[in-house]
Each structure stands twice: as structure tokens, then as C-alpha cells.
Design an enzyme around this catalytic site. Structure first.
Site, PDB file in Angstrom:
ATOM      1  N   CYS A  47     -10.518   5.472   7.923  1.00 50.85           N
ATOM      2  CA  CYS A  47      -9.777   5.242   6.679  1.00 50.85           C
ATOM      3  C   CYS A  47      -9.092   3.875   6.699  1.00 50.85           C
ATOM      4  O   CYS A  47      -9.112   3.138   5.713  1.00 50.85           O
ATOM      5  CB  CYS A  47      -8.750   6.350   6.478  1.00 50.85           C
ATOM      6  SG  CYS A  47      -7.885   6.283   4.893  1.00 50.85           S
ATOM      7  N   LEU A  83      -4.325   4.167  -3.631  1.00 55.40           N
ATOM      8  CA  LEU A  83      -5.721   4.558  -3.759  1.00 55.40           C
ATOM      9  C   LEU A  83      -5.778   6.073  -3.912  1.00 55.40           C
ATOM     10  O   LEU A  83      -5.300   6.808  -3.057  1.00 55.40           O
ATOM     11  CB  LEU A  83      -6.520   4.139  -2.527  1.00 55.40           C
ATOM     12  CG  LEU A  83      -6.622   2.639  -2.243  1.00 55.40           C
ATOM     13  CD1 LEU A  83      -7.505   2.399  -1.023  1.00 55.40           C
ATOM     14  CD2 LEU A  83      -7.176   1.885  -3.450  1.00 55.40           C
ATOM     15  N   ALA A 120       0.862  -1.182   0.000  1.00 55.81           N
ATOM     16  CA  ALA A 120       0.000   0.000   0.000  1.00 55.81           C
ATOM     17  C   ALA A 120       0.899   1.232   0.000  1.00 55.81           C
ATOM     18  O   ALA A 120       1.622   1.478   0.969  1.00 55.81           O
ATOM     19  CB  ALA A 120      -0.898  -0.004   1.229  1.00 55.81           C
ATOM     20  N   MET A 121       0.867   2.010  -1.074  1.00 61.89           N
ATOM     21  CA  MET A 121       1.797   3.125  -1.230  1.00 61.89           C
ATOM     22  C   MET A 121       1.043   4.456  -1.223  1.00 61.89           C
ATOM     23  O   MET A 121       0.207   4.707  -2.088  1.00 61.89           O
ATOM     24  CB  MET A 121       2.603   2.973  -2.508  1.00 61.89           C
ATOM     25  CG  MET A 121       3.454   1.705  -2.522  1.00 61.89           C
ATOM     26  SD  MET A 121       4.618   1.673  -3.902  1.00 61.89           S
ATOM     27  CE  MET A 121       5.737   2.998  -3.451  1.00 61.89           C
ATOM     28  N   SER A 122       1.370   5.300  -0.230  1.00 66.15           N
ATOM     29  CA  SER A 122       0.735   6.607  -0.102  1.00 66.15           C
ATOM     30  C   SER A 122       1.547   7.710  -0.755  1.00 66.15           C
ATOM     31  O   SER A 122       1.084   8.841  -0.868  1.00 66.15           O
ATOM     32  CB  SER A 122       0.541   6.940   1.376  1.00 66.15           C
ATOM     33  OG  SER A 122       1.806   7.089   2.010  1.00 66.15           O
ATOM     34  N   GLY A 123       2.772   7.405  -1.157  1.00 61.82           N
ATOM     35  CA  GLY A 123       3.655   8.411  -1.717  1.00 61.82           C
ATOM     36  C   GLY A 123       4.637   8.975  -0.712  1.00 61.82           C
ATOM     37  O   GLY A 123       5.461   9.820  -1.048  1.00 61.82           O
ATOM     38  N   GLY A 124       4.586   8.493   0.524  1.00 65.80           N
ATOM     39  CA  GLY A 124       5.490   8.947   1.565  1.00 65.80           C
ATOM     40  C   GLY A 124       6.709   8.049   1.706  1.00 65.80           C
ATOM     41  O   GLY A 124       6.826   7.010   1.042  1.00 65.80           O
ATOM     42  N   ASP A 142       7.644   6.170   4.286  1.00 71.92           N
ATOM     43  CA  ASP A 142       7.433   4.879   4.956  1.00 71.92           C
ATOM     44  C   ASP A 142       7.007   3.789   3.976  1.00 71.92           C
ATOM     45  O   ASP A 142       7.632   2.726   3.901  1.00 71.92           O
ATOM     46  CB  ASP A 142       6.388   5.033   6.066  1.00 71.92           C
ATOM     47  CG  ASP A 142       6.827   5.991   7.157  1.00 71.92           C
ATOM     48  OD1 ASP A 142       8.030   6.010   7.470  1.00 71.92           O
ATOM     49  OD2 ASP A 142       5.979   6.711   7.697  1.00 71.92           O
ATOM     50  N   SER A 143       5.946   4.035   3.224  1.00 74.83           N
ATOM     51  CA  SER A 143       5.485   3.004   2.292  1.00 74.83           C
ATOM     52  C   SER A 143       6.482   2.785   1.156  1.00 74.83           C
ATOM     53  O   SER A 143       6.590   1.675   0.621  1.00 74.83           O
ATOM     54  CB  SER A 143       4.107   3.377   1.730  1.00 74.83           C
ATOM     55  OG  SER A 143       4.135   4.628   1.075  1.00 74.83           O
ATOM     56  N   CYS A 177      -5.422  14.062   6.725  1.00 73.68           N
ATOM     57  CA  CYS A 177      -4.818  14.452   5.455  1.00 73.68           C
ATOM     58  C   CYS A 177      -5.758  15.255   4.582  1.00 73.68           C
ATOM     59  O   CYS A 177      -5.303  16.032   3.738  1.00 73.68           O
ATOM     60  CB  CYS A 177      -4.327  13.209   4.715  1.00 73.68           C
ATOM     61  SG  CYS A 177      -5.616  11.978   4.422  1.00 73.68           S
TER      62      CYS A 177
END
EC number: 2.8.1.13
Length: 371
Positions: A114, A46, A20-24, A26-27, A210
Site C-alpha cells: 500500500c 484516497l 495524506a489524510m486517512s481520517g485518523g 496522526d494524519s 485495514c
């Protein structure tokens, strides 16, 4: 890298990991570590906001610049990256719920909504559809496998622990999820990103909520629910009118600032928000003390555990001794700032036993009110 364990067995060649990649950062590090195991790694993001509106937005996740960052990381790692539009689902299950909770006089936690909706339920389903052996995320919690079950534990770095926001994770979800960063401190994660040449190594963390990048929660609720600006009275514990307010969305239990009431011999705090009468009830700090809280929607991960527990009733609070009595959480000592709409998360030491939603509180001892 041998600092993490995806617990998929050896060798990992032939396995498939969805991240799961949020663009930060950590992921992104999770994706890099997954790719280094030899497993086929797929990054999934997502899209939770309108792409055009969110482009360049700071302090968010899963939108605009963040999607581009996630894709750039996947390109550098040589792994596939997919984006799925979940804007409508996110608005319905998270943003609208957030606004309605404020209108009901509660203090919501959208990050939990979320995680239990788009991030875990929906992403987990997508990962299974892609034939993945697990779904890995960048959350700072630990997943421990025991002879009897899989347990959820607090993150090793107290400053980054996110277990409070994951109390609603179900046992089947926990069996499938992986949290590779749970045993690492954040500086180490940034160092790994820098060593791997990831462009997000120094990227600031996203804020807690966010979808409210400017911190104006009331403004967002007002936009979604115009009736939220209805004025009302500020009253004391005896019901005497002390002043007026611009709308209950501006107040939460325990709040002191913004009351704009003069003449009180001691500081006043928001003790209760009554949505039906649109009254904000205020009193001295002693009036915030509660002895118990009513809990709904209890999610239990503790199996047969029947020992002592501690409870955390705010994300930044320390766990305190308590006991679960049916749908009542009873505190060993008076607890302050317990607000309906927040979560009560239960622990046995570092282990997360589960938790539920606070729906009401029982005062420990109300101060005497002058006639």
C-alpha cells in the site's frame, strides 16, 4: 508549534503542502501542524474501499467514516480536502497481491504494498499535480537531511516506529516526503489533537491490515480465490504424513496453533508451506532456525555506506546483526521465524539502509530425523 520541521525553508508563506489524510489522529495532526506553518495546506484522501460497504467499518482507514472524519478535520482547520477514488487500484495492487501470496505459501505484508503503491506513488503524483512543495504523512519515521543526502531513520518512539513498512521508499520519494511526527511519542500527538479541538483526538488506531477488519485473513482469501480451500497433508521433515489441513492459507511459517496433531513428544511448528504439493511441513522449533535468506527487489537508501548492518525480518522483531552478500542476507546467529513473502529491512543503527523481499531461506541446521 515548533516540535516539527517541514524543512521547506523560511518563511513558509507561499509554499503548498499536501497532507495524506486517512481520517485518523496522526494524519489529522499533521494537517493541523502544516496549516500552522503558514503554508497553503491541502488534505487528500484516497478512497480505497467501496464507500457504501465501508460506512461505519471499525479498524479501517481511507473509507466510510474515516473519509467523513478527514473532511471534518479539514473543515475545522479551514483547508481544502479532496477525495480520490482508488478502489480499483488498491484492489489490484494490494488486495489481490495479498490473496495470491497466501496461495503461493507466503506470508504477505500488504502495508508495504500500500505504501509503495497507492499511498506514496499515487498520492505523490497527485501532490505534484496540485503543485505542492511536499507530501506530508503521519508515519512515525524520521527524515534527516545531511550534507550529502536525505536519510530515513527509525521513529523516535520505539513503540510506534513504522520504518519496517517503509523500506521500499525510493530516494526521489524521500526527497519529496515529510514525516512531521517522527520525533514525537503517540501520547504527545493525541495531546496536540485534543488541544486543537480535533474530533479524532481519541479515535482508536486502525489495525495493521485495514481491509480485513475482523482479522479473518483466510476468509478474505477464500472469498477472492475459492480454490484456496483445497485440502492437503501435514507432513514431518521426513515427509511422513501426520494429518490433513483445510487449505494452506491457514498456515504461515513459525505457526504453532491450529495444527491439531497429537502424539508428538515436543511442540511442532510450521517450518515450510509447499504450495505446489499443498503440504504443510512441520517440525520442532530447532527446524525454524535459518542462517541466511535470499532477497529480491532490494531497495538501497544507504548511498556509499559499507559498515556493519542489522536486519529486521518481521515487523515486531528486533534488528539482529547480519551482512549482505549479493542477494543473500546472512545472519550472525541463527534467526527464527523467517518467512518467504516477508521483508528484510536493513539498518545502520537508527538509519534505514533499505531492504528487500524474502524469497527463500537456508536452514541453519536441521535436526536429525529418526528412521
Amino acid at each position: 508549534m515548533n516540535e516539527v520541521d517541514f524543512q521547506l525553508g523560511e518563511p513558509l508563506a507561499g509554499k503548498r503542502i499536501v497532507v495524506a489524510m486517512s481520517g485518523g489522529v496522526d494524519s489529522s495532526v499533521v494537517a493541523a501542524l502544516a496549516a500552522r506553518t503558514g503554508a497553503e495546506t491541502i488534505g487528500v484522501t484516497l478512497q480505497l474501499y467501496d464507500h457504501g460497504e465501508a460506512t461505519g467499518r471499525a479498524g479501517s482507514c481511507c473509507a466510510g467514516r474515516d473519509i467523513r472524519d478527514a473532511r471534518a478535520v479539514c473543515d475545522r482547520l479551514g483547508i481544502a480536502h479532496y477525495v480520490f477514488d482508488h478502489e480499483t487500484r488498491f484492489r489490484e495492487t494490494v488486495v489481490d497481491t495479498f490473496a495470491d501470496a497466501y496461495l503461493a505459501g507466503q506470508t504477505p505484508i500488504p502495508c508495504v504494498q500500500c505504501n509503495t503503491g497507492p499511498k506514496f506513488t499515487d498520492l505523490l503524483s497527485l501532490a505534484r499535480e496540485l503543485g505542492a512543495d511536499c507530501l506530508a504523512t503521519g508515519h512515525y519515521v524520521r527524515r534527516l537531511v545531511t550534507p550529502t543526502q536525505v536519510e530515513l531513520h527509525r521513529g523516535a518512539d520505539p513503540a510506534r516506529d513504522q520504518s519496517y513498512f517503509l523500506f521500499a521508499t525510493t530516494q526521489p520519494q524521500l526527497d519529496y516526503l515529510r514525516f512531521p511526527l517522527g520525533g514525537l511519542p503517540k501520547p504527545r500527538v493525541r495531546a496536540i489533537a485534543a488541544d486543537l479541538g480535533l474530533g479524532v483526538a481519541a479515535k482508536p488506531d486502525s489495525q495493521d491490515i485495514c481491509f480485513v477488519p475482523d482479522g479473518d485473513y483466510a476468509g478474505l482469501v477464500r472469498k477472492l480465490r475459492p480454490e484456496a480451500d483445497t485440502a492437503g497433508d501435514i507432513v514431518d521433515l521426513a515427509g511422513r504424513r501426520l494429518g490433513t489441513h483445510r487449505g494452506i492459507i491457514h498456515f504461515t511459517v513459525g505457526q504453532r496453533r491450529g495444527l491439531e496433531i497429537g502424539g508428538s513428544p515436543e511442540p511442532l511448528y510450521v517450518v515450510r508451506v509447499d504450495a505446489a504439493t499443498r503440504q504443510v511441513v512441520v517440525g520442532p522449533r530447532a527446524a525454524l532456525a535459518v542462517s541466511a535468506a535470499a532477497i529480491s527487489g532490494l531497495n538501497w537508501l544507504g548511498g556509499d555506506y559499507d559498515g556493519p548492518i542489522t536486519a529486521k525480518v518481521r515487523s515486531m522483531a528486533k534488528p539482529v546483526p547480519a551482512r549482505l552478500d549479493g542477494d543473500r542476507l546472512r545472519f550472525a546467529a541463527p534467526e527464527y521465524g523467517v518467512a518467504p513473502g516477508q521483508a528484510a529491512v536493513l539498518y545502520a543503527g537508527e538509519r534505514v539502509l533499505g531492504g528487500g523481499w524474502i524469497t527463500a531461506t537456508e536452514p541453519a541446521a536441521l535436526p536429525a530425523v529418526a528412521a
